[in-house]
Design a protein around this motif. Sequence first.
Motif, short mmCIF file in Angstrom:
data_model
loop_
_atom_site.label_atom_id
_atom_site.label_comp_id
_atom_site.label_asym_id
_atom_site.label_seq_id
_atom_site.Cartn_x
_atom_site.Cartn_y
_atom_site.Cartn_z
N TRP A 128 -5.05 8.00 5.97
CA TRP A 128 -6.35 7.35 5.70
C TRP A 128 -6.60 7.21 4.21
O TRP A 128 -5.86 7.77 3.41
N LEU A 129 -7.63 6.43 3.89
CA LEU A 129 -7.96 6.08 2.50
C LEU A 129 -6.82 5.29 1.86
O LEU A 129 -6.56 5.41 0.66
N ILE A 130 -6.13 4.51 2.66
CA ILE A 130 -4.95 3.79 2.17
C ILE A 130 -5.40 2.47 1.54
O ILE A 130 -5.70 1.48 2.23
N THR A 131 -5.43 2.48 0.22
CA THR A 131 -5.95 1.34 -0.52
C THR A 131 -5.09 0.10 -0.29
O THR A 131 -3.86 0.17 -0.41
N GLY A 132 -5.76 -0.98 0.01
CA GLY A 132 -5.07 -2.26 0.12
C GLY A 132 -4.32 -2.47 1.43
O GLY A 132 -3.67 -3.51 1.60
N GLY A 178 -3.68 16.18 1.87
CA GLY A 178 -4.71 15.66 0.95
C GLY A 178 -4.33 16.15 -0.42
O GLY A 178 -3.24 15.83 -0.92
N SER A 179 -5.17 17.01 -1.00
CA SER A 179 -4.80 17.64 -2.27
C SER A 179 -3.49 18.39 -2.12
O SER A 179 -2.69 18.46 -3.06
N ASP A 180 -3.29 18.96 -0.95
CA ASP A 180 -2.07 19.74 -0.69
C ASP A 180 -1.11 18.90 0.18
O ASP A 180 -1.26 18.83 1.40
N CYS A 213 0.85 -1.19 0.00
CA CYS A 213 0.00 0.00 0.00
C CYS A 213 0.89 1.25 0.00
O CYS A 213 2.09 1.16 0.29
N PHE A 214 0.28 2.35 -0.37
CA PHE A 214 1.01 3.62 -0.50
C PHE A 214 0.34 4.61 0.44
O PHE A 214 -0.82 4.98 0.23
N ALA A 215 1.06 5.03 1.49
CA ALA A 215 0.43 5.80 2.56
C ALA A 215 0.87 7.25 2.53
O ALA A 215 1.92 7.61 3.08
N MET A 216 0.05 8.07 1.90
CA MET A 216 0.37 9.49 1.79
C MET A 216 -0.74 10.38 2.38
O MET A 216 -0.47 11.28 3.17
N THR A 217 -1.99 10.10 2.02
CA THR A 217 -3.10 10.99 2.42
C THR A 217 -3.38 10.86 3.92
O THR A 217 -3.33 9.76 4.48
N GLU A 218 -3.72 12.01 4.51
CA GLU A 218 -4.02 12.05 5.94
C GLU A 218 -5.38 12.69 6.16
O GLU A 218 -5.82 13.52 5.35
N SER A 245 -9.96 16.59 -10.09
CA SER A 245 -9.99 17.35 -11.36
C SER A 245 -9.63 18.82 -11.12
O SER A 245 -8.88 19.41 -11.90
N GLU A 246 -10.16 19.39 -10.04
CA GLU A 246 -9.95 20.83 -9.80
C GLU A 246 -8.47 21.12 -9.57
O GLU A 246 -7.96 22.17 -9.97
N VAL A 247 -7.78 20.20 -8.89
CA VAL A 247 -6.36 20.43 -8.61
C VAL A 247 -5.54 20.36 -9.91
O VAL A 247 -4.63 21.16 -10.12
C1 LIG Z 1 -10.96 5.34 -3.68
C2 LIG Z 1 -9.80 6.13 -3.15
C3 LIG Z 1 -8.58 5.51 -2.96
C4 LIG Z 1 -7.48 6.23 -2.46
N1 LIG Z 1 -6.30 5.57 -2.23
C5 LIG Z 1 -5.27 6.24 -1.66
C6 LIG Z 1 -4.05 5.56 -1.34
O1 LIG Z 1 -3.90 4.35 -1.59
N2 LIG Z 1 -3.05 6.24 -0.74
C7 LIG Z 1 -3.18 7.57 -0.44
O2 LIG Z 1 -2.22 8.13 0.09
N3 LIG Z 1 -4.31 8.24 -0.73
C8 LIG Z 1 -5.37 7.61 -1.32
N4 LIG Z 1 -6.54 8.28 -1.60
C9 LIG Z 1 -6.68 9.66 -1.21
C10 LIG Z 1 -6.71 10.64 -2.37
O3 LIG Z 1 -5.46 10.72 -2.97
C11 LIG Z 1 -7.23 11.97 -1.81
O4 LIG Z 1 -8.61 11.77 -1.52
C12 LIG Z 1 -7.04 13.12 -2.76
O5 LIG Z 1 -5.68 13.44 -2.91
C13 LIG Z 1 -7.79 14.37 -2.29
O6 LIG Z 1 -7.42 14.69 -0.99
P1 LIG Z 1 -8.59 14.90 0.12
O7 LIG Z 1 -9.52 13.76 0.07
O8 LIG Z 1 -7.95 15.23 1.42
O9 LIG Z 1 -9.40 16.16 -0.41
P2 LIG Z 1 -9.16 17.70 -0.01
O10 LIG Z 1 -7.72 18.05 -0.09
O11 LIG Z 1 -9.87 17.96 1.27
O12 LIG Z 1 -9.91 18.42 -1.20
C14 LIG Z 1 -11.35 18.36 -1.30
C15 LIG Z 1 -11.78 18.98 -2.61
O13 LIG Z 1 -11.36 20.34 -2.65
C16 LIG Z 1 -11.12 20.75 -3.99
N5 LIG Z 1 -9.77 21.35 -4.10
C17 LIG Z 1 -8.65 21.02 -3.44
N6 LIG Z 1 -7.60 21.78 -3.86
C18 LIG Z 1 -8.09 22.62 -4.81
C19 LIG Z 1 -7.53 23.64 -5.63
N7 LIG Z 1 -6.22 23.95 -5.57
N8 LIG Z 1 -8.35 24.28 -6.49
C20 LIG Z 1 -9.67 23.97 -6.58
N9 LIG Z 1 -10.24 23.01 -5.83
C21 LIG Z 1 -9.48 22.35 -4.96
C22 LIG Z 1 -11.27 19.50 -4.86
O14 LIG Z 1 -12.57 19.50 -5.43
C23 LIG Z 1 -11.16 18.35 -3.85
O15 LIG Z 1 -11.86 17.19 -4.29
C24 LIG Z 1 -7.63 7.59 -2.14
C25 LIG Z 1 -8.87 8.23 -2.36
C26 LIG Z 1 -9.94 7.52 -2.85
C27 LIG Z 1 -11.26 8.22 -3.06
#
Ligand SMILES: Cc1cc2nc3c(=O)[nH]c(=O)nc-3n(C[C@H](O)[C@H](O)[C@H](O)COP(=O)(O)OP(=O)(O)OC[C@H]3O[C@@H](n4cnc5c(N)ncnc54)[C@H](O)[C@@H]3O)c2cc1C
Length: 387
Positions: free
Chosen positions: A162-166, A138-140, A127-132, A373-375
């Motif tokens: 969290w959301l750490i697939t697998g 997250g996006s950032d 698994c790849f653990a990056m998102t918190e 998409s937005e990012v």
């Molecule tokens: C099915 C699934 C599997 C995943 N598996 C993994 C995994 O294995 N390992 C892992 O590390 N992560 C995983 N993730 C996490 C995923 O990479 C994050 O959900 C993603 O990066 C978005 O981060 P967030 O959920 O914290 O959203 P947030 O950062 O809270 O953002 C929420 C929303 O804000 C908007 N937004 C954010 N930034 C901007 C911007 N600059 N401009 C305009 N709009 C913006 C977007 O619409 C975004 O969807 C998984 C997610 C899903 C749904």
Amino acid sequence: MISFDLTDDQKHLHDRVRGFIQEKIIPLEEPGLPRQIDDAFRQELIALAKDAGLLSPHVPKAFGGMGLNHVDMSIAFMAAGYSLLGPVAMNCAAPDEGNMNLLYKVATDEQKERWLRPLAAGDARSCFAMTEPAPGAGSDPSLMQTTYRKDGNEFVISGRKWLITGAHGAGFAIIMARPESGEEGAATMFFADMDTAGIEIVRDVATVDRTFTGGHAEVEFKDVRVPESAILGEEGQGFRYAQVRLAPARLTHCMRWWGAAKRCHDIATDYARTRMAFGKSLMEHEGVGFLTADNEIDLHLSQLSIWHTAWTLDQGKRAGRESSLAKVACSEALDRVADRSQQILGGMGVSHDTVVAQIATEMRGFRIYDGPSEVHRWSLARRLARG
Ligand SMILES: Cc1cc2nc3c(=O)[nH]c(=O)nc-3n(C[C@H](O)[C@H](O)[C@H](O)COP(=O)(O)OP(=O)(O)OC[C@H]3O[C@@H](n4cnc5c(N)ncnc54)[C@H](O)[C@@H]3O)c2cc1C
């Protein structure tokens, strides 16, 4: 010269994968709500692909894979995606596929033997653990809260992902952490066996999909001790490596989901040809015919975008911009294809009598993971602003 003619080898590859999915994999799809793919079922599927000589198409032959370049991978992955079980069988599903690619490019020879070889053989999962969870990365990714510190000849990692697939059932994790005290913007990737003391799966996040083996977990890392040799590549290069992983990984999602969207379109088109309403087939109603035409357009443009990005990667370029474009274009276009297919199927479109509803549900996450998409739009606009 631009050519879209497939070579004989590419046609053969396409036919082999297509035949394998039709004959060996689709019959294993369960009618009704599919079960979560557990490790036992995954092993059954992997054995079939091994027998067919179709395991790990993306992995170099030296590590037991098929050694395909990105264009050939697109042919294999798009055909594999026709069943949600296909990429699992061929060991080219997320996150393992992206992790294998990252390890091949960045890991030391010793690390490749220890971590990549069993992954490529389908014997282990990762698994790849990056998102918190908020307020973390997250996006950032610069919001990362998971830290590491040096203690003697070990590193100590603490944080929550969290959301750490697998994660559930994975043999090891690649954990992204930033130094507890250190420069802003630097992060490091570490390997850790999932049974290392301090790693705890806090909960399985109940997401709408069912076909990712091991689901998506919230994982606590509490003073997890790893040796110096557990650093993937070099210390401080984590964000750079994340980009090395992400550009091709975004594209392979496009490939697999393309195959799934094509399946939805085929099922919906068959239905529209034979289902009668108001004295003629649905297809003869312009409203439905146009939906199928729009599906063809979205599939065609997505295919071109995938092939172009794959070709760019095969020229040895990073293709960051191209894979961003492809990710947004494909995730949105293929989502439309699945949604239109549901509409064409009427009530059956929201039932589990066909795989269309499941594909449409599972595909939704694709517009979010590996960059919403937005990012991607924001990052493309920033490039344009720079001129
Ligand atoms: C099915 C699934 C599997 C995943 N598996 C993994 C995994 O294995 N390992 C892992 O590390 N992560 C995983 N993730 C996490 C995923 O990479 C994050 O959900 C993603 O990066 C978005 O981060 P967030 O959920 O914290 O959203 P947030 O950062 O809270 O953002 C929420 C929303 O804000 C908007 N937004 C954010 N930034 C901007 C911007 N600059 N401009 C305009 N709009 C913006 C977007 O619409 C975004 O969807 C998984 C997610 C899903 C749904």
